[in-house]
Design a protein around this motif. Structure first.
Motif, PDB file in Angstrom:
ATOM      1  N   ARG A 331       0.817  -1.216   0.000  1.00 26.82           N
ATOM      2  CA  ARG A 331       0.000   0.000   0.000  1.00 26.82           C
ATOM      3  C   ARG A 331       0.852   1.268   0.000  1.00 26.82           C
ATOM      4  NH1 ARG A 331      -5.212  -0.839   4.035  1.00 26.82           N
ATOM      5  NH2 ARG A 331      -6.357  -2.275   2.677  1.00 26.82           N
ATOM      6  N   LEU A 332       1.986   1.187   0.670  1.00 23.16           N
ATOM      7  CA  LEU A 332       2.872   2.355   0.727  1.00 23.16           C
ATOM      8  C   LEU A 332       3.796   2.448  -0.486  1.00 23.16           C
ATOM      9  CD1 LEU A 332       3.820   2.053   4.506  1.00 23.16           C
ATOM     10  CD2 LEU A 332       2.313   3.776   3.486  1.00 23.16           C
ATOM     11  N   HIS A 333       3.746   1.417  -1.346  1.00 22.89           N
ATOM     12  CA  HIS A 333       4.566   1.379  -2.563  1.00 22.89           C
ATOM     13  C   HIS A 333       6.051   1.499  -2.229  1.00 22.89           C
ATOM     14  CE1 HIS A 333       0.839   1.776  -4.822  1.00 22.89           C
ATOM     15  NE2 HIS A 333       0.537   2.861  -4.115  1.00 22.89           N
ATOM     16  N   THR A 336       8.713   0.913  -5.076  1.00 22.06           N
ATOM     17  CA  THR A 336       8.867   1.921  -6.134  1.00 22.06           C
ATOM     18  C   THR A 336       9.008   3.334  -5.572  1.00 22.06           C
ATOM     19  OG1 THR A 336       6.452   2.099  -6.330  1.00 22.06           O
ATOM     20  CG2 THR A 336       7.581   0.514  -7.786  1.00 22.06           C
ATOM     21  N   MET A 337       9.103   3.469  -4.284  1.00 21.80           N
ATOM     22  CA  MET A 337       9.190   4.789  -3.653  1.00 21.80           C
ATOM     23  C   MET A 337      10.515   5.459  -3.988  1.00 21.80           C
ATOM     24  SD  MET A 337       8.667   5.613   0.415  1.00 21.80           S
ATOM     25  CE  MET A 337       6.962   5.039   0.399  1.00 21.80           C
ATOM     26  N   ALA A 338      10.491   6.749  -4.136  1.00 22.37           N
ATOM     27  CA  ALA A 338      11.715   7.505  -4.402  1.00 22.37           C
ATOM     28  C   ALA A 338      12.720   7.267  -3.276  1.00 22.37           C
ATOM     29  CB  ALA A 338      11.394   8.996  -4.506  1.00 22.37           C
ATOM     30  N   ARG A 344      13.037   7.282   4.694  1.00 19.39           N
ATOM     31  CA  ARG A 344      12.303   7.806   5.847  1.00 19.39           C
ATOM     32  C   ARG A 344      11.559   6.733   6.635  1.00 19.39           C
ATOM     33  NH1 ARG A 344       7.973  11.938   4.233  1.00 19.39           N
ATOM     34  NH2 ARG A 344       7.581  11.720   6.472  1.00 19.39           N
ATOM     35  N   ILE A 345      11.326   5.574   6.047  1.00 21.75           N
ATOM     36  CA  ILE A 345      10.403   4.625   6.658  1.00 21.75           C
ATOM     37  C   ILE A 345      10.966   3.217   6.671  1.00 21.75           C
ATOM     38  CG2 ILE A 345       9.170   4.288   4.463  1.00 21.75           C
ATOM     39  CD1 ILE A 345       6.600   3.926   6.164  1.00 21.75           C
TER      40      ILE A 345
END
Length: 472
Positions: A331-333, A336-338, A344-345
């Protein structure tokens, strides 16, 4: 090291046939770490007791390791320890050695009786239990056992030394002989949380063979698996995957939890309560000036998504469910997140009732609709793990207000909003609990409500914001 198994089934001496050990004889076996014996201190038609005694040779055990320890390992503790006295994985090995046929569910002379549930009482006079009595109850009671435990003094002659980490435990249940032995075989090393031999891939097979029929549906499945496999993440992940596959999607506890979450959401949806809850939590995080936030019991990452969007804080999410974390990652992708956002997570699996260094070092901890899922005896360990050990500057807790429940038109879970809720507090009950937590750990607490307010019932959700004296 002592374990006794008693029954009052008539005639009670049938226990000898079930365990394949005649009551009139002593039975002995050699083990890599010592010797084990089975004797019957009582054997009458009314009551029969089989006692398993294990003599661990700590000196021989150490010297058998290629000549013994050297360097830093060559300490007196290697020779003087609790292994000869406290129930542990050594006792599980002895169970497998002396009661192997009974563990397989077979009885040559009483085949029908082996398949029947019989009244048993188990006595473990010296049982280590990491996590104390709450863990003991959480492991055994879901399997149908009555649990009685008392603490033991470190030394009866020196009461000022205080209590020992061991419990004197009696377990009572009406179960099949095979099930009783399998429960003991798996849960003894779990309670001790220290296996005294190498754990490899074959231990996964052993766990599934001894726990396959009951472990998949146990509410502490993840804890049992992790501890049994000595917290080896690779082995635990493989074991849990096989448990879920063997149990099937319909009976998968994670799938059941998702269905129950949907029921609760349907009850609250007309009030847009979840959105209001998230807004209130985000506001509390911002008011705290948080640079880092950990969401304890993050579930499928709904709050984390809002925190990513609405704050610049470093984030972490922790949940006991592997499946929930996988859903949260999708859900948070995360894949593919930058890169800058991805830094950050982090997500990780863990329980909230044990000290965990990964929970420490955050400005704010959010605990949204989680506390009511804990059994009341586990509130103490939960409190100590969060407020006593992790000690964030701010802790934000939300939980249902039970007084408001009568205003919902329907409640599929009965008088509570979710079938897995162990309790739901009134406003006064939350105030009492929160004041105690704050006082014990050096926090102040502010209580507010979330959602439309009823003059008598209050607001549907309660929120407690704990602030540590001295701030960060």
């Amino acid at each position: 090291m002592l374990l006794s198994i008693s029954t009052t089934h008539a005639p009670a001496t049938d226990l000898g046939f079930l365990l394949h050990k005649h009551p009139d004889r002593a039975h002995e076996a050699s083990l890599p770490f010592g010797r084990a014996r089975v004797v019957y201190p009582e054997a009458s038609a009314a009551r029969c007791t089989a006692a398993l005694l294990v003599d661990v040779d700590p000196v021989g055990l150490v010297r058998g390791r290629n000549g013994g320890p050297r360097g830093r390992d060559a300490s007196l503790e290697q020779y003087v320890n609790d292994r000869p006295y406290a129930a542990s994985s050594f006792l599980s090995v002895a169970l497998g050695k002396l009661f192997g046929t009974a563990l397989s569910g077979r009885s040559k002379d009483r085949p029908d009786l082996a398949g029947e549930a019989l009244p048993f009482e188990v006595h473990l006079p010296v049982l280590p239990c990491r996590g104390g009595e709450p863990v003991l109850h959480a492991l055994w009671e879901p399997l149908g056992y009555e649990v009685a435990a008392s603490g033991r003094a470190l030394d009866d002659d020196f009461p000022e030394w205080g209590p020992s980490p061991y419990l004197d435990v009696r377990l009572s249940a009406t179960v099949k002989t095979q099930d009783l032995l399998q429960h003991l075989y798996v849960l003894l090393p779990v309670l001790d949380d220290d296996k005294h031999y190498w754990v490899g891939d074959d231990e996964v097979d052993k766990l599934l063979r001894r726990g396959g029929e009951w472990l998949a549906g146990h509410p502490e499945r993840d804890l049992i698996t992790r501890r049994y496999l000595r917290h080896d993440r690779r082995l635990a992940t493989a074991a849990l995957a096989r448990l879920v596959e063997a149990d099937g999607a319909v009976d998968d506890p994670d799938a059941q939890a998702e269905a129950r979450d949907a029921e609760e959401e349907a009850v609250e949806r007309p009030l847009s309560l979840n959105a209001q809850r998230l807004d209130a939590v985000i506001a509390a995080v911002r008011a705290a000036g948080a640079r880092s936030v950990i969401d304890l019991g993050c579930g499928q990452g709904t709050l984390l998504g809002r925190l990513l969007r609405d704050t610049d804080a470093r984030l972490a999410g922790v949940d006991v469910s592997h499946r929930s974390l996988e859903v949260a990652a999708r859900r948070l992708h995360l894949e593919t997140m930058a890169p800058r956002q991805r830094e950050r997570i982090e997500l990780f699996q863990g329980a909230l009732t044990y000290r965990d260094a990964r929970l420490a070092g955050f400005d704010v901890a959010t605990i949204v609709e989680v506390v009511e899922h804990l059994d009341p005896p586990r509130l103490g360990p939960f409190e100590r793990a969060v407020w006593g050990y992790a000690r964030p500057a701010t802790v934000v807790v939300t939980t249902p207000n039970r007084e408001y429940n009568r205003l919902f038109p329907t409640l599929p879970a009965g008088h509570l909003r979710h079938r897995d809720h162990r309790f739901e507090w009134t406003r006064a009950e939350l105030a009492t609990w929160a004041a105690g937590v704050a006082d014990r750990h050096g926090y102040t607490v502010q209580l507010t409500g979330i959602g439309a307010e009823d003059p008598d019932a209050g607001q549907p959700t309660q929120m407690a914001v704990f602030s540590r004296a001295g701030g960060r």
